[in-house]
Design a protein around this motif. Structure first.
Motif, mmCIF file in Angstrom:
data_model
loop_
_atom_site.group_PDB
_atom_site.id
_atom_site.type_symbol
_atom_site.label_atom_id
_atom_site.label_comp_id
_atom_site.label_asym_id
_atom_site.label_seq_id
_atom_site.Cartn_x
_atom_site.Cartn_y
_atom_site.Cartn_z
ATOM 1 N N UNK A 186 0.809 -1.213 0.000
ATOM 2 C CA UNK A 186 0.000 0.000 0.000
ATOM 3 C C UNK A 186 0.845 1.266 0.000
ATOM 4 N N UNK A 187 2.153 1.105 0.065
ATOM 5 C CA UNK A 187 3.015 2.291 0.042
ATOM 6 C C UNK A 187 2.819 3.037 -1.280
ATOM 7 N N UNK A 188 2.829 4.359 -1.233
ATOM 8 C CA UNK A 188 2.642 5.130 -2.489
ATOM 9 C C UNK A 188 3.896 5.077 -3.359
ATOM 10 N N UNK A 189 4.099 3.943 -4.000
ATOM 11 C CA UNK A 189 5.318 3.701 -4.762
ATOM 12 C C UNK A 189 5.457 4.622 -5.965
ATOM 13 N N UNK A 190 4.346 5.175 -6.394
ATOM 14 C CA UNK A 190 4.408 5.858 -7.674
ATOM 15 C C UNK A 190 4.547 4.801 -8.742
ATOM 16 N N UNK A 191 5.496 4.979 -9.631
ATOM 17 C CA UNK A 191 5.732 4.009 -10.690
ATOM 18 C C UNK A 191 6.668 2.925 -10.164
ATOM 19 N N UNK A 192 6.092 1.753 -9.842
ATOM 20 C CA UNK A 192 6.890 0.671 -9.252
ATOM 21 C C UNK A 192 8.050 0.289 -10.159
ATOM 22 N N UNK A 193 7.775 0.190 -11.437
ATOM 23 C CA UNK A 193 8.834 -0.216 -12.363
ATOM 24 C C UNK A 193 9.972 0.800 -12.391
ATOM 25 N N UNK B 132 5.742 7.859 4.472
ATOM 26 C CA UNK B 132 6.290 8.618 3.357
ATOM 27 C C UNK B 132 6.130 10.117 3.570
ATOM 28 N N UNK B 133 5.146 10.515 4.347
ATOM 29 C CA UNK B 133 4.850 11.932 4.479
ATOM 30 C C UNK B 133 5.389 12.559 5.763
ATOM 31 N N UNK B 134 5.330 11.803 6.844
ATOM 32 C CA UNK B 134 5.544 12.452 8.121
ATOM 33 C C UNK B 134 6.824 12.112 8.848
ATOM 34 N N UNK B 135 7.749 11.421 8.200
ATOM 35 C CA UNK B 135 8.907 10.940 8.934
ATOM 36 C C UNK B 135 10.187 11.544 8.392
ATOM 37 N N UNK B 136 11.279 10.871 8.653
ATOM 38 C CA UNK B 136 12.571 11.303 8.131
ATOM 39 C C UNK B 136 12.612 11.193 6.611
ATOM 40 N N UNK B 137 11.666 10.440 6.073
ATOM 41 C CA UNK B 137 11.640 10.234 4.625
ATOM 42 C C UNK B 137 11.633 11.557 3.833
ATOM 43 N N UNK B 138 10.714 12.479 4.161
ATOM 44 C CA UNK B 138 10.715 13.744 3.413
ATOM 45 C C UNK B 138 12.006 14.541 3.578
ATOM 46 N N UNK B 139 12.604 14.441 4.764
ATOM 47 C CA UNK B 139 13.878 15.141 4.960
ATOM 48 C C UNK B 139 14.935 14.593 4.011
ATOM 49 N N UNK B 140 14.983 13.260 3.942
ATOM 50 C CA UNK B 140 15.941 12.619 3.045
ATOM 51 C C UNK B 140 15.635 12.987 1.596
#
Lengths: 210, 210
Positions: A186-193, B132-140
Motif C-alpha cells: 500500500x506504500x505510495x510507490x508511484x511508478x513501481x517499475x 512517506x509523508x511524516x517521517x525522516x523520509x521527506x527530509x531525506x
DNA sequence: TGTACATCAGTGAACGCGCGTTCACTGATGTAC
DNA sequence: TGTACATCAGTGAACGCGCGTTCACTGATGTAC
C-alpha cells in the motif's frame, strides 16, 4: 475444494501426499497468511480428515518445510534460467537481479516465507548455508569473480572488499526491493517499475569500474 | 517479572498503561516472536490479571499497534538525529543509510514488526502513506532533491528518474541489508561490516554523477 | 476360479492447550457533607 | 473531625474457539493359496 473424494486404491497412498502439498501451498497463497495454513484447513481443502495428514507428514512443521523447500527449488531454477541466458558477467548480474525481483512479485507469500519469516521456521536442508552453497548464488558469485578478473567491477573500496561481499551485497539490494514490495503493497510507490529500474540501474552503476 | 504488586491509588490508573506497553515490548524482544506476546503473557509479566489489560486497551491488536507506533517514532528520531548532523546532501544520505541499518540491527524484533510483517498488522496512523509523508523520509527526499539540483547526483538514467524514485530506492537498499540481517542471522555473512560497507559504498557510488 | 486374509488408506472421537474476551464482582481510596 | 458514599483499579471465573496430535477403529483392496 471440499470435493467429495473416494479413497485411493491400495498402492496409491502417495497421491494424497502431493494433494496435501498442493493444497497447503494454495492455502498459503490464497489467504496470504501462514497461520491460516493449519492441519485442519489443509485436510479440509483436500477433502480428508486431519489425522490422515499424519500418514504422510510427521507433523505440521515438516509439512510447511516441504512446501517451502519446493519454493526454494523453484526460485533456484528461475534464477538459473535467467543466468543461463547470459555470458557477459555484467549482463548476467543485471538479469539475475531482475529475475529475482520478478519472482518475488509473482509469488509474494512464498517469498515472505522463504526470506522474511523467522529463521527457525525454515527447513534445515534449505537453510542459509545451503542457499549460499547449493543454489544460483555460487553461479552469480562466479560471474562476479569473472567481472573482477576482467577489470569490469570495482574493488577500489571499501578496504578488503571481495567477490563474496559484493555478491551478498547484490542479494541484499534485490531482496530489499522485493521484500519491501511484498511487505508494503500500500506504500505510495508511484511508478513501481521506475523504482525497480532506478535501484537496479544505480546498483549496477555503483559496481562498475570507471 | 511476576513481582508482587499492589493496586495503584485512585488517580493513578494510567501508570499500568505504561507498564503494559513496556512489558509487551520487552516480551517481544525477549521471545523474538510476535505470537508470544499474548494478552495473558503481558498481564503475567506486569503482575496483573488479563482482564485488567482491557481497562487500558480496547483489544490485543490496539496494544500491539501502540507498541509498534512507539518504535516508528524512535526510528524516526534516530534517523532525524543522523540527518541533523550533516549539511552536505551526499554525506547526509550516507549517514542516514548507516543509521538505518544500525537501528535495525539494534532492534531486530521491532524492525521485523515494522517492516517485515503483514501490512494489515501495522496501525493505520503509522501506515505506509504516513511513513512517506511524516517521517525522516521527506527530509531525506529534500536532501536528494538538493543533490540533484547541485548536479552531484545522476539523473541520466533510467528514463523518467526523479528524486522520489531515488529516495525510495535508497530506502529499498538499506531495508534490504537490514531485513536480510534480521531474517537470516545464521547466514554465513563473513564480515558483516564489510557487507554493509560494500553495499553502502556501491549504492552511493552508483548515485553520484561522474 | 474361489476364498481367506494381510495390508493399508482413511475415519471418528477425543485429549489438553492457550488463546481473546466478557461478566459480575470486590474492596481500597479519595471526597462531600 | 467523622462518616457515608461514589469512584475506580483490579479480580476470579468462565465462555467458546481452533489448534496439533493421538488412538483405536473400519472397511475396501489386492494377493496368496
Amino acid at each position: 475444494m471440499n470435493v467429495v473424494r473416494s479413497r485411493r486404491p491400495k498402492g496409491h497412498g502417495e497421491e494424497l501426499r502431493h494433494e496435501i502439498l498442493a493444497a497447503a501451498e494454495q492455502l498459503l497463497v490464497e489467504t496470504a497468511s501462514e497461520e491460516a495454513v493449519s492441519i485442519r484447513a489443509v485436510a479440509d481443502a483436500v477433502g480428508v480428515t486431519p489425522p490422515s495428514i499424519y500418514r504422510h507428514f510427521p507433523d505440521k512443521q515438516n509439512l510447511l518445510f516441504e512446501v517451502c523447500a519446493i519454493q526454494f527449488t523453484r526460485l533456484d531454477e528461475w534464477l538459473a534460467a535467467a543466468l543461463a541466458d547470459h555470458d557477459d558477467p555484467v549482463e548476467a548480474i543485471q538479469a539475475t537481479g531482475r529475475a529475482y525481483v520478478e519472482f518475488g512479485r509473482a509469488h509474494p507469500e512464498h517469498y515472505r516465507i522463504m526470506f522474511m519469516g523467522r529463521a527457525d521456521l525454515t527447513p534445515e536442508q534449505y537453510d542459509d548455508e545451503v542457499f549460499a552453497e547449493g543454489s544460483a548464488f555460487p553461479t552469480l558469485l562466479a560471474f562476479v569473480e569473472r567481472g573482477i578478473a576482467d577489470g569490469r567491477l570495482r574493488t577500489d573500496s571499501p578496504a578488503g572488499v571481495n567477490a563474496f561481499a559484493i555478491t551478498v551485497s547484490l542479494w541484499a539490494v534485490v531482496h530489499g526491493l522485493t521484500s519491501l514490495l511484498v511487505a508494503k503493497p500500500a506504500f505510495p510507490w508511484g511508478d513501481v517499475d521506475l523504482v525497480i529500474d532506478t535501484t537496479l540501474d544505480r546498483c549496477l552503476h555503483g559496481l562498475l569500474a570507471r
